[in-house]
Motif scaffolding. Structure first.
Motif, short mmCIF file in Angstrom:
data_model
loop_
_atom_site.label_atom_id
_atom_site.label_comp_id
_atom_site.label_asym_id
_atom_site.label_seq_id
_atom_site.Cartn_x
_atom_site.Cartn_y
_atom_site.Cartn_z
N ARG A 81 13.24 -6.62 7.21
CA ARG A 81 12.69 -5.59 6.32
C ARG A 81 12.05 -6.21 5.10
O ARG A 81 11.02 -5.75 4.62
N ALA A 82 12.67 -7.26 4.56
CA ALA A 82 12.09 -7.95 3.42
C ALA A 82 10.75 -8.57 3.79
O ALA A 82 9.79 -8.52 3.02
N LEU A 83 10.67 -9.16 4.99
CA LEU A 83 9.41 -9.75 5.44
C LEU A 83 8.34 -8.68 5.61
O LEU A 83 7.19 -8.87 5.19
N ARG A 84 8.72 -7.53 6.21
CA ARG A 84 7.77 -6.43 6.36
C ARG A 84 7.32 -5.93 4.98
O ARG A 84 6.14 -5.68 4.74
N HIS A 85 8.28 -5.77 4.07
CA HIS A 85 7.97 -5.29 2.72
C HIS A 85 7.01 -6.26 2.03
O HIS A 85 6.03 -5.85 1.42
N TRP A 86 7.30 -7.56 2.12
CA TRP A 86 6.45 -8.56 1.49
C TRP A 86 5.05 -8.55 2.09
O TRP A 86 4.06 -8.62 1.37
N THR A 87 4.97 -8.42 3.44
CA THR A 87 3.67 -8.41 4.12
C THR A 87 2.84 -7.21 3.68
O THR A 87 1.65 -7.34 3.37
N ILE A 88 3.47 -6.04 3.65
CA ILE A 88 2.75 -4.83 3.24
C ILE A 88 2.32 -4.94 1.79
O ILE A 88 1.19 -4.59 1.42
N HIS A 89 3.21 -5.46 0.95
CA HIS A 89 2.88 -5.60 -0.47
C HIS A 89 1.70 -6.55 -0.65
O HIS A 89 0.78 -6.26 -1.42
N ARG A 90 1.71 -7.69 0.02
CA ARG A 90 0.61 -8.65 -0.10
C ARG A 90 -0.69 -8.05 0.42
O ARG A 90 -1.75 -8.24 -0.17
N ALA A 91 -0.62 -7.30 1.54
CA ALA A 91 -1.83 -6.67 2.07
C ALA A 91 -2.38 -5.66 1.08
O ALA A 91 -3.60 -5.58 0.87
N TRP A 92 -1.49 -4.89 0.44
CA TRP A 92 -1.93 -3.91 -0.54
C TRP A 92 -2.57 -4.61 -1.74
O TRP A 92 -3.61 -4.19 -2.25
N MET A 93 -1.95 -5.69 -2.23
CA MET A 93 -2.50 -6.42 -3.36
C MET A 93 -3.86 -7.03 -3.00
O MET A 93 -4.78 -7.03 -3.82
N LEU A 94 -4.01 -7.55 -1.78
CA LEU A 94 -5.30 -8.10 -1.35
C LEU A 94 -6.36 -7.02 -1.29
O LEU A 94 -7.51 -7.24 -1.69
N ALA A 95 -5.98 -5.83 -0.78
CA ALA A 95 -6.94 -4.72 -0.70
C ALA A 95 -7.37 -4.30 -2.10
O ALA A 95 -8.56 -4.04 -2.35
N ARG A 96 -6.42 -4.22 -3.03
CA ARG A 96 -6.77 -3.86 -4.42
C ARG A 96 -7.69 -4.90 -5.05
O ARG A 96 -8.66 -4.55 -5.73
N ARG A 97 -7.38 -6.19 -4.82
CA ARG A 97 -8.21 -7.24 -5.39
C ARG A 97 -9.61 -7.21 -4.81
O ARG A 97 -10.60 -7.36 -5.53
N LYS A 98 -9.70 -6.97 -3.50
CA LYS A 98 -11.01 -6.92 -2.86
C LYS A 98 -11.83 -5.74 -3.40
O LYS A 98 -13.02 -5.88 -3.68
N ARG A 99 -11.19 -4.59 -3.58
CA ARG A 99 -11.89 -3.43 -4.12
C ARG A 99 -12.35 -3.69 -5.55
O ARG A 99 -13.47 -3.35 -5.93
N ALA A 100 -11.49 -4.32 -6.36
CA ALA A 100 -11.84 -4.62 -7.75
C ALA A 100 -13.01 -5.62 -7.79
O ALA A 100 -13.91 -5.49 -8.62
N GLU A 101 -12.97 -6.61 -6.90
CA GLU A 101 -14.07 -7.58 -6.86
C GLU A 101 -15.37 -6.90 -6.44
O GLU A 101 -16.44 -7.22 -6.98
N ASN A 102 -15.31 -5.99 -5.47
CA ASN A 102 -16.52 -5.26 -5.05
C ASN A 102 -17.09 -4.42 -6.20
O ASN A 102 -18.30 -4.38 -6.41
N GLU A 103 -16.20 -3.75 -6.95
CA GLU A 103 -16.65 -2.97 -8.10
C GLU A 103 -17.27 -3.87 -9.16
O GLU A 103 -18.31 -3.54 -9.74
#
Length: 174
Positions: A81-103
Motif C-alpha cells: 500500500r505504501a508503494l502504491r501510495h508513493w507511486t500515485i503521489h509521484r505520478a500526481w506530482m509529475l502531472a502537476r509539474r508538467k501542467r505548470a511547465e506547459n502554462e
C-alpha cells in the motif's frame, strides 16, 4: 528559535501544572482529612475552585491553537500500500509539474510574441524622421482605457496591509 520554544513549552507545561496542583504545607493537613471523605480525583471540586475574572475567549482560542496544532496522524500502510501510495503521489506530482511547465511555456510564448510585435512597431518607421516610432508610442498610450477621467483600479482605494472592516458594501448604488 521558535521551534525550540514550542518544544520546550510542551515539555514544561505538564511539569508546571503538576507544581500548581501540589498543596502548600499549611493546607496539606486540611487536604489530607478531606481526601479521606471523598473519592480520589486529580481535579479540585467545583465548589473549591476560585472564580476569577472571566478570561478573554479570543486569547484562549489563540493559546489552544498554538499549543495544540492539528496535525494529521501519520499513515500506517503495509509495504504494498505504501508503494502504491508513493507511486500515485509521484505520478500526481509529475502531472502537476508538467501542467505548470506547459502554462509557463504558454505565458513565455505569449510574452515573446508581444515583445516581437512591439519591436516591429518600434522599427517600422525609418530612423531619423520626425514621426519615427509613432505607432509604437500610440500603442503604449493609455488614453481611454479607464473610462472618461477614470483612475486605475490600483489607485481607486488606498492600499493597506489589512482588509477593510466591511469587505463589500452591498447597499452601494451608482
Amino acid at each position: 528559535m521558535a521551534l525550540q520554544h514550542t518544544s520546550l513549552h510542551h515539555l514544561l507545561t505538564p511539569l508546571l501544572s503538576s507544581f500548581r496542583n501540589v498543596p502548600l504545607a499549611s493546607t496539606a493537613f486540611k487536604m489530607a482529612t478531606t481526601t479521606a471523605k471523598r473519592s480520589f480525583s486529580s481535579t479540585p471540586s467545583l465548589s473549591r475552585r476560585e472564580k476569577g475574572p472571566q478570561k478573554d475567549q479570543r486569547i484562549q482560542l489563540i493559546r489552544y491553537h498554538m499549543q495544540h496544532p492539528r496535525t494529521p496522524r501519520p499513515l500506517k500502510l503495509s509495504r504494498m500500500r505504501a508503494l502504491r501510495h508513493w507511486t500515485i503521489h509521484r505520478a500526481w506530482m509529475l502531472a502537476r509539474r508538467k501542467r505548470a511547465e506547459n502554462e509557463e511555456n504558454e505565458l513565455q510564448r505569449m510574452y515573446q510574441s508581444m515583445h516581437s510585435a512591439m519591436e516591429e512597431l518600434r522599427n517600422l518607421d525609418l530612423p531619423g524622421k520626425k514621426d519615427s516610432g509613432r505607432l509604437y508610442r500610440i500603442a503604449l498610450e493609455k488614453k481611454g482605457i479607464f473610462g472618461h477621467g477614470g483612475v486605475p483600479i490600483e489607485y481607486a482605494r488606498a492600499q493597506t496591509d489589512t482588509p477593510a472592516k466591511e469587505p463589500w458594501n452591498h447597499g452601494w448604488t451608482r
